[in-house]
Design a protein around this motif. Structure first.
Motif, mmCIF file in Angstrom:
data_model
loop_
_atom_site.group_PDB
_atom_site.id
_atom_site.type_symbol
_atom_site.label_atom_id
_atom_site.label_comp_id
_atom_site.label_asym_id
_atom_site.label_seq_id
_atom_site.Cartn_x
_atom_site.Cartn_y
_atom_site.Cartn_z
ATOM 1 N N TYR A 43 0.826 -1.202 0.000
ATOM 2 C CA TYR A 43 0.000 0.000 0.000
ATOM 3 C C TYR A 43 0.858 1.249 0.000
ATOM 4 C CZ TYR A 43 1.114 -0.171 4.972
ATOM 5 O OH TYR A 43 1.773 -0.219 6.173
ATOM 6 N N ALA A 44 0.202 2.356 -0.297
ATOM 7 C CA ALA A 44 0.826 3.676 -0.209
ATOM 8 C C ALA A 44 -0.149 4.599 0.495
ATOM 9 C CB ALA A 44 1.158 4.214 -1.596
ATOM 10 N N VAL A 45 0.381 5.467 1.342
ATOM 11 C CA VAL A 45 -0.439 6.436 2.078
ATOM 12 C C VAL A 45 0.157 7.813 1.880
ATOM 13 C CG1 VAL A 45 -1.285 7.137 4.347
ATOM 14 C CG2 VAL A 45 -1.065 4.710 3.812
ATOM 15 N N GLU A 46 -0.682 8.773 1.539
ATOM 16 C CA GLU A 46 -0.283 10.177 1.463
ATOM 17 C C GLU A 46 -1.168 10.972 2.402
ATOM 18 O OE1 GLU A 46 0.006 12.208 -2.285
ATOM 19 O OE2 GLU A 46 0.538 10.333 -3.289
ATOM 20 N N VAL A 47 -0.550 11.824 3.193
ATOM 21 C CA VAL A 47 -1.286 12.705 4.098
ATOM 22 C C VAL A 47 -0.925 14.133 3.735
ATOM 23 C CG1 VAL A 47 -1.678 13.346 6.501
ATOM 24 C CG2 VAL A 47 -1.200 10.963 5.913
ATOM 25 N N SER A 48 -1.951 14.948 3.494
ATOM 26 C CA SER A 48 -1.703 16.350 3.147
ATOM 27 C C SER A 48 -2.695 17.240 3.881
ATOM 28 C CB SER A 48 -1.811 16.552 1.632
ATOM 29 O OG SER A 48 -3.091 16.183 1.173
ATOM 30 N N ALA A 49 -2.322 18.489 4.073
ATOM 31 C CA ALA A 49 -3.177 19.448 4.767
ATOM 32 C C ALA A 49 -4.367 19.831 3.899
ATOM 33 C CB ALA A 49 -2.375 20.688 5.134
ATOM 34 N N ALA A 50 -5.493 20.080 4.543
ATOM 35 C CA ALA A 50 -6.709 20.548 3.877
ATOM 36 C C ALA A 50 -7.200 21.786 4.624
ATOM 37 C CB ALA A 50 -7.768 19.448 3.881
ATOM 38 N N ASP A 51 -8.323 22.317 4.217
ATOM 39 C CA ASP A 51 -8.890 23.501 4.861
ATOM 40 C C ASP A 51 -9.521 23.158 6.210
ATOM 41 O OD1 ASP A 51 -8.157 24.973 2.650
ATOM 42 O OD2 ASP A 51 -10.108 24.761 1.679
ATOM 43 N N ASN A 52 -9.715 24.162 7.041
ATOM 44 C CA ASN A 52 -10.437 24.075 8.309
ATOM 45 C C ASN A 52 -9.859 23.052 9.283
ATOM 46 O OD1 ASN A 52 -12.223 26.022 7.339
ATOM 47 N ND2 ASN A 52 -13.555 24.468 6.444
ATOM 48 N N GLY A 53 -8.533 22.958 9.371
ATOM 49 C CA GLY A 53 -7.906 22.069 10.341
ATOM 50 C C GLY A 53 -8.082 20.598 10.039
ATOM 51 N N LYS A 54 -8.235 20.252 8.800
ATOM 52 C CA LYS A 54 -8.418 18.856 8.421
ATOM 53 C C LYS A 54 -7.219 18.363 7.619
ATOM 54 C CE LYS A 54 -13.358 18.549 8.648
ATOM 55 N NZ LYS A 54 -14.487 17.819 8.136
ATOM 56 N N LEU A 55 -7.133 17.049 7.499
ATOM 57 C CA LEU A 55 -6.095 16.407 6.706
ATOM 58 C C LEU A 55 -6.750 15.517 5.655
ATOM 59 C CD1 LEU A 55 -3.678 15.145 9.506
ATOM 60 C CD2 LEU A 55 -3.328 17.093 7.997
ATOM 61 N N ASN A 56 -6.165 15.490 4.468
ATOM 62 C CA ASN A 56 -6.578 14.541 3.435
ATOM 63 C C ASN A 56 -5.744 13.287 3.610
ATOM 64 O OD1 ASN A 56 -8.422 16.253 2.052
ATOM 65 N ND2 ASN A 56 -6.703 17.266 1.063
ATOM 66 N N VAL A 57 -6.398 12.138 3.617
ATOM 67 C CA VAL A 57 -5.708 10.862 3.697
ATOM 68 C C VAL A 57 -6.002 10.119 2.395
ATOM 69 C CG1 VAL A 57 -5.456 8.685 4.941
ATOM 70 C CG2 VAL A 57 -5.962 10.792 6.195
ATOM 71 N N HIS A 58 -4.961 9.912 1.587
ATOM 72 C CA HIS A 58 -5.068 9.178 0.323
ATOM 73 C C HIS A 58 -4.473 7.791 0.559
ATOM 74 C CE1 HIS A 58 -5.945 12.860 -1.951
ATOM 75 N NE2 HIS A 58 -5.096 13.424 -1.099
ATOM 76 N N PHE A 59 -5.253 6.759 0.286
ATOM 77 C CA PHE A 59 -4.812 5.381 0.514
ATOM 78 C C PHE A 59 -4.900 4.610 -0.791
ATOM 79 C CE2 PHE A 59 -5.802 0.967 1.960
ATOM 80 C CZ PHE A 59 -4.608 0.712 2.609
ATOM 81 N N THR A 60 -3.795 3.988 -1.192
ATOM 82 C CA THR A 60 -3.755 3.172 -2.405
ATOM 83 C C THR A 60 -3.311 1.772 -2.017
ATOM 84 O OG1 THR A 60 -3.131 5.106 -3.705
ATOM 85 C CG2 THR A 60 -2.799 2.957 -4.730
ATOM 86 N N LEU A 61 -4.110 0.797 -2.380
ATOM 87 C CA LEU A 61 -3.835 -0.595 -2.059
ATOM 88 C C LEU A 61 -3.414 -1.308 -3.342
ATOM 89 C CD1 LEU A 61 -3.971 -2.625 0.282
ATOM 90 C CD2 LEU A 61 -6.325 -3.077 -0.355
ATOM 91 N N GLN A 108 -9.836 8.127 -0.810
ATOM 92 C CA GLN A 108 -9.390 9.177 0.100
ATOM 93 C C GLN A 108 -10.518 9.576 1.021
ATOM 94 O OE1 GLN A 108 -8.170 12.564 -2.196
ATOM 95 N NE2 GLN A 108 -10.249 13.268 -2.511
ATOM 96 N N THR A 109 -10.133 10.211 2.111
ATOM 97 C CA THR A 109 -11.089 10.753 3.063
ATOM 98 C C THR A 109 -10.416 11.895 3.809
ATOM 99 O OG1 THR A 109 -12.709 10.142 4.765
ATOM 100 C CG2 THR A 109 -10.493 9.240 5.004
ATOM 101 N N GLN A 110 -11.178 12.574 4.649
ATOM 102 C CA GLN A 110 -10.638 13.664 5.465
ATOM 103 C C GLN A 110 -10.881 13.362 6.932
ATOM 104 O OE1 GLN A 110 -12.280 17.488 4.375
ATOM 105 N NE2 GLN A 110 -10.678 17.806 2.844
ATOM 106 N N ILE A 111 -9.911 13.762 7.759
ATOM 107 C CA ILE A 111 -10.060 13.659 9.211
ATOM 108 C C ILE A 111 -9.610 14.969 9.838
ATOM 109 C CG2 ILE A 111 -9.709 11.155 9.246
ATOM 110 C CD1 ILE A 111 -6.854 11.764 10.340
#
Length: 172
Positions: A43-61, A108-111
Motif C-alpha cells: 500500500y501507499a499512504v499520502e497525508v496532506s493538509a486541507a482547509d479548516n484544520g483537516k487532513l486529506n488521507v489518500h490510501f492506495t492498495l 481518500q477521506t478527510q479527518i
C-alpha cells in the motif's frame, strides 16, 4: 378465536424480535497481530493538509495480500479508555476504495488534524490466508508514521505539530 390467535402471533413475533436483535447488532472483530510482511499488503499512504484544520488521507492498495478480499478500509481514532475500560470513536471516516487506471484500489477521506496522532487505517476482512471466518478480522496501520513533523518555533517544550504541505508519501 380470531383475536386470540392474532394476539398469540403478535406476542410470538415480539419475542422472536427481542431474541434475534442482539445477534444482529453485536459485531465482533478480531485483531490480526503483527506480521513480518504486514499480511502481504502492499500500500501507499499520502497525508496532506486541507482547509479548516483537516487532513486529506489518500490510501492506495496495490495488493490485498493474505487478507484478500478486503471488506473495507476506514480511518479511525479512539478516545482514551474511560473508567470502565471502554473507548469511543473520535473519528471514523470510510475510505471508498475504487479501482484506478493501474488496477489498484484507491480512495481518500478527510479527518480532523487534532486526531491525527491517534488515527489509524483499519483494514477489515472476512478472509485470512484464503480461509473465510464467521466474524471479521482487522489490521491497523498507524497513520502517525506517515505524518511529517516539525517543532513549534516559539516553544521548546511544545508538542510537535503536523507540518503544512508538501504531502508525505510512503509506500510499503
Amino acid at each position: 378465536m380470531k383475536s386470540r390467535s392474532s394476539r398469540l402471533a403478535t406476542s410470538g413475533l415480539v419475542i422472536a424480535a427481542i431474541v434475534l436483535m442482539p445477534g444482529l447488532a453485536g459485531a465482533v472483530y478480531y485483531a490480526l497481530g503483527p506480521s513480518k510482511d504486514e499480511w502481504g499488503l502492499k500500500y501507499a499512504v499520502e497525508v496532506s493538509a486541507a482547509d479548516n484544520g483537516k487532513l486529506n488521507v489518500h490510501f492506495t492498495l496495490a495488493s490485498e495480500g493474505r487478507l484478500k478480499p478486503i471488506y473495507s478500509a476506514t480511518v479511525i481514532a479512539f478516545s482514551n479508555p474511560g473508567p470502565d475500560g471502554g473507548r469511543s470513536y473520535l473519528e471514523k471516516a470510510q475510505i471508498d476504495l475504487k479501482p484506478n487506471q493501474d488496477g489498484q484500489l484507491a480512495g481518500q477521506t478527510q479527518i480532523h488534524q487534532k486526531h491525527a496522532d491517534r488515527a489509524m487505517i483499519r483494514i477489515l476482512t472476512l478472509t485470512v490466508d484464503g480461509r473465510r471466518y464467521k466474524s471479521a478480522s482487522y489490521y491497523d496501520i498507524p497513520l502517525q508514521k506517515f505524518l511529517k513533523r516539525t517543532p513549534v518555533a516559539d516553544s521548546p517544550n511544545a508538542r510537535a505539530t503536523i507540518a503544512s504541505p508538501p504531502a508525505t508519501s510512503i509506500s510499503k
